[in-house]
Design a protein around this motif. Structure first.
Motif, PDB file in Angstrom:
ATOM      1  N   LEU A 156       0.828  -1.212   0.000  1.00 30.08           N
ATOM      2  CA  LEU A 156       0.000   0.000   0.000  1.00 30.08           C
ATOM      3  C   LEU A 156       0.861   1.261   0.000  1.00 30.08           C
ATOM      4  O   LEU A 156       0.542   2.251  -0.676  1.00 30.08           O
TER       5      LEU A 156
ATOM      6  N   SER B  13       2.029   1.662  -3.400  1.00 25.55           N
ATOM      7  CA  SER B  13       0.924   2.073  -4.268  1.00 25.55           C
ATOM      8  C   SER B  13       0.728   3.581  -4.211  1.00 25.55           C
ATOM      9  O   SER B  13       0.517   4.245  -5.240  1.00 25.55           O
TER      10      SER B  13
ATOM     11  N   SER C 107      -6.496   2.378  -2.669  1.00 28.62           N
ATOM     12  CA  SER C 107      -5.485   2.059  -1.645  1.00 28.62           C
ATOM     13  C   SER C 107      -5.920   2.575  -0.287  1.00 28.62           C
ATOM     14  O   SER C 107      -5.724   1.910   0.760  1.00 28.62           O
TER      15      SER C 107
END
Length: 815
Positions: free
Chosen positions: A596, A599, A783
């Protein structure tokens, strides 16, 4: 009214011609001049043939046959004397006069100089006998067309006189005008007066035609006629006053065959209608001494010239003793009246184009005779014998010397004929300016000459032109409708000529940067149409940059969310020994948080100017990192389900529960996505591109995905993982486990799927850099959904409710 200095200068000029070489003077005595007003023959008796009334052809035939008779005895083709042989004949200004005299004179091969419009003939046997002092129509008609095109007069009217020449003009020349964009509102005709019985018919037809002219929306009218046409036009204008007809200003364009002439009744008629008119005139020039010669001419000095007596009575409206003219309403003539006192409508003292043509014709013949004589006789005893020898020459012998020779006249200009007997000369463009005292000026405002066999030279001085008074000295327009302005294009009106059209605004993305364009055109790719669609504007280069507010906002969000993710990761590492962190596979949790974090940072690759490396990395990084994140969520969900099932007595699922299964799920899913990305890069990788068309006023710098199919394959695989995770988590959301993540994963996958399902139509409906913004927003929001739904409840317990994060509390809740 006889017009000596305009188109009938003969009785005045014949003696003026003699002021020169005595041989030339003798030659001139053998030149006969025909006109529609008189046929003048300079001989001891000064015979006059009046062809003025009704333009009767029989008078021309009579005069022609008289030339072939013995002096004083009308016996055609029988001549006893040898002292008055005809050397040549000058005829004009009307074509029918020339045609009628040619019928007789061509039989004897007599040279005929045409100083007016030449008769239309296709008979090649007649052509060698004609020498045209009138310039060729191959110069005049293209000149008229050039004049119309210069002033953009595309909607005009045409008036012609009913004769063979006019019919040829309409059939052969007007189609050329149409081919060059000229339309005709009307093409009218009026009859040529030949007999008194036709006068009423001519007036009726003329009135009907004139009414069409006045009702027409065309401001420009071409008049094609001959010397008497302007008299007819004046008559129609005069009679229109009694018909209560509304007179509108028109720009008359008159051909060179016409000239200003009048009859006695028109003496005091208004001539303002020709004010501002344009005409093509035969080139003329002032001859030295001509004005002085005119001033000394009067009937008292010319005892043998009967014509000047008739002219004097008509011009000065008087009568001589023993005259046949009715003198009741006139005063006596003194013979001392001055020609310069006459108004221009009665007598012009300047030499007109027709007069200048006659002048050149006389001297051309004289020089040709002189050359012919010089080539045959090398020794001459006296001038009288020289002249006597000339008089015995046969007319047909002149033709050889008249073709393709030149000489300089006394006006200082070169006169020459081509092989076809055509005088090599152009036309003057004349602007007519009238004054209240019935006088007028012919102002030369342009010139048309033959440049070569296929081109003419055209020049016009538009600032020197005086326009009709109603136009307030403004450039008149003559259009079927107003111009289509910039930003509009023409469209044809059904049932109307092609000059009549409607104007339609240009469609989106097209422009017209000129008036009256047939169609709008597309701007170049690097430009776009202005709001008024009249010009193109250079597009600006655009891309999502770090400097613009939108780019800064996205960067702030990406960095903030990545910082929060890093903080969550730090919290979990710090409290790694607590039950809530250990639950549901601690290593998967770390892997999910790291993916994450990457991301959020991956979103930064989509901002700033696209480069080759960033275009290759951003979609691949996005696809692989998200696949790792979603596969971690999927592994967590599957582990929860398997762990619950393994707690049942006798369950075989215990063998599947463990860290190896989780790693296998994450690795296999990530490997599949990585394989898809590698294939994508191998067959059609993303590359920097320029989008010229999606935005109207911008050139968008973007990353072309290369293969759109592969891009959607990456999204589809992530969507597949998300749907499987959502399904499994939804089924396991009510399992009895104190730290069960299934319900949080259910919400996170619901957010994730909603975001990416809405991404596809949204990205297709947006253009330019906003497509990139939509993708960045989808990455950040999906996300964030995973981070918030899965980790916020845990962080709340770890930081704010630590008493719930203990083994004792876990055991108490379980019991």
């Amino acid at each position: 009214m006889v017009k000596c200095a305009i188109s009938k200068p003969l009785p005045i000029l014949h003696k003026y011609y003699q002021s020169g070489d005595p041989v030339i003077a003798g030659i001139i005595s053998q030149i006969y001049i025909f006109s529609d007003t008189i046929t003048f023959k300079k001989s001891p008796t000064h015979e006059l043939f009046d062809n003025r009334i009704y333009f009767i052809a029989s008078w021309t035939y009579l005069a022609s046959m008289d030339l072939l008779s013995t002096q004083g005895n009308f016996i055609p083709n029988y001549k006893c004397d040898t002292h008055n042989n005809v050397a040549a004949v000058i005829g004009g200004p009307n074509s029918d006069i020339c045609a009628n005299m040619a019928t007789i004179l061509n039989i004897y091969n007599i040279p005929q100089f045409i100083y007016g419009s030449a008769p239309g003939t296709n008979n090649k046997n007649e052509m060698p006998f004609f020498y045209r002092l009138f310039p060729s129509g191959a110069v005049q008609y293209p000149g008229i067309l050039q004049l119309l095109l210069h002033f953009m007069w595309t909607w005009i009217g045409v008036i012609v006189q009913e004769d063979d020449n006019s019919e040829s003009f309409v059939q052969n020349e007007l189609p050329t005008f149409s081919q060059n964009g000229i339309c005709f509102d009307f093409i009218g005709s009026f009859p040529k007066l030949t007999f008194t019985s036709e006068f009423t018919e001519m007036l009726e037809k003329g009135h009907d035609m004139f009414q069409v002219v006045m009702e027409s929306t065309a401001n420009v009218v071409i008049i094609y006629g001959e010397i008497q046409t302007i008299m007819n036009l004046r008559t129609l204008l005069y009679l229109s006053k009694f018909e209560n007809m509304t007179l509108k200003a028109k720009v008359w364009i008159m051909t060179a065959q016409m000239d200003f002439t009048s009859v006695g009744i028109q003496r005091n008629w208004d001539i303002h209608f020709i004010h501002g008119a344009l005409s093509f005139g035969i080139h003329g020039k002032d001859v030295p001494g001509f004005q002085t010669f005119l001033k000394i001419r009067n009937p008292t000095t010319e005892k043998g010239d009967g014509f000047i007596w008739d002219f004097w009575e008509e011009a000065f409206d008087c009568f001589f003793p023993n005259s046949e003219v009715d003198g009741l309403a006139k005063g006596p003539c003194t013979g001392e009246e001055k020609m310069e006192t006459l108004p221009g409508t009665v007598f012009e003292t300047s030499m007109s184009g027709h007069s200048y043509s006659i002048y050149n014709g006389v001297y051309a013949l004289a020089h040709a005779l002189h050359i012919m004589h010089s080539s045959k006789f090398k020794h001459r005893a006296s001038v009288d014998k020289r002249r006597r020898d000339l008089l015995h020459q046969q007319p047909w012998q002149l033709h050889h010397f008249l073709r393709s020779f030149s000489f300089n006249n006394t006006a200082g200009e070169t006169v020459s004929f081509d092989q076809e007997g055509q005088l090599i000369v152009g036309f003057d463009i004349i602007n007519w300016v009238t004054f209240p005292n019935q006088s007028f000026l012919r102002v030369k405002v342009g010139r048309v000459d033959m440049k070569d066999s296929s081109n003419i030279s055209f020049s016009i001085f538009e600032n020197s032109i005086v326009w009709p008074s109603s136009f307030n000295q403004a450039w008149p327009f003559s259009l079927c409708n107003d111009h289509c302005h910039l930003g509009y294009s023409k469209t044809k009106k059904e049932g109307k000529p092609f000059c009549c059209y409607d104007c339609l605004p240009c469609p989106e993305g097209k422009i017209s940067n000129q008036e009256d364009m047939d169609d709008c055109f597309q701007c170049p790719d690097e430009q776009y149409a202005a709001n008024d669609k009249d010009f193109c504007i250079q597009k600006t280069m655009t891309f999502l940059s770090f400097e613009e507010p939108l780019g800064i906002t996205l960067v702030v969000f990406a960095l903030s969310l990545s910082s929060i993710t890093a903080l969550v990761l730090q919290i979990f590492i710090k409290h790694k020994s607590t039950p809530i962190v250990k639950a549901n596979n601690q290593n998967l949790t770390y892997t999910l948080l790291i993916s994450l974090l990457l991301s959020f940072l991956c979103a930064l690759l989509f901002i700033n100017r696209p480069e080759r490396m960033t275009c290759l990395l951003r979609q691949v990084a996005f696809g692989v990192i998200f696949s790792v994140a979603v596969s971690c969520v999927l592994a967590k969900t599957i582990i929860v389900v398997l762990a619950f099932m393994a707690t049942k007595p006798g369950s075989r699922m215990r063998a599947w529960v463990g860290i190896k299964l989780a790693y296998f799920i994450v690795f296999s899913c990530s490997f599949i996505q990585a394989t898809i990305c590698i294939v994508w890069l191998a067959i059609s990788p993303p590359f920097p591109d320029v989008d010229m068309h999606s935005m109207t006023d911008e050139i968008v710098l973007e990353c072309n995905e290369g293969s759109t199919v592969m891009f959607y394959c990456v999204l589809s695989f992530m969507g597949f993982l998300a749907i499987v995770s959502f399904t499994v988590a939804f089924l396991a959301r009510k399992l009895p486990d104190n730290f069960n993540e299934a319900k949080f994963i259910t919400f996170s996958m619901l957010v994730f799927c909603s975001v990416w399902l809405s991404f596809v139509p949204t990205s297709l409906s947006t253009k330019g850099k906003y497509t990139v913004v939509v993708e960045i927003f989808s990455i950040l929001s999906s996300s964030t959904g995973l981070l918030g739904c899965i980790f916020c409840p845990k962080c709340f317990i770890i930081l704010l409710k630590p008493e719930l994060n203990s083994r004792e509390q876990l055991i108490r809740n379980r019991h």
